[in-house]
Design a protein around this motif. Structure first.
Motif: not given
Length: 80
Positions: A55-58, A37-49
């Motif tokens: 860190a991704v959660q934060g 559910a959050c993989s796209r958002d993580a890739s979009r906003f948190c790529r460096k983490d």
């Protein structure tokens, strides 16, 4: 000797806090469904983490207003 006890107590308290976070699954935070559910958002906003779940959660929490509905529901379901 008391310094070692204090350090051990702090370490145990920090580790205990991890269990209050979303459930661990396959070495990552969250269930496989929550991760999806959050993989796209993580890739979009948190790529460096990526690779550092805390860190991704934060990062996702910092971008809460921009998250997809499915990822936002994951955070809501955990009271975040």
């Amino acid at each position: 000797m008391s310094r070692k006890i204090l350090l051990a107590t702090i370490t145990l308290a920090a580790l205990g806090g991890l269990y209050q976070a979303p459930a661990f699954a396959q070495g990552h935070m969250g269930t496989p469904q929550e991760q999806k559910a959050c993989s796209r958002d993580a890739s979009r906003f948190c790529r460096k983490d990526l690779g550092n779940d805390m860190a991704v959660q934060g990062c996702l929490q910092a971008n809460r207003a921009k998250l997809s509905k499915s990822c936002s529901k994951v955070f809501q379901s955990h009271g975040m």
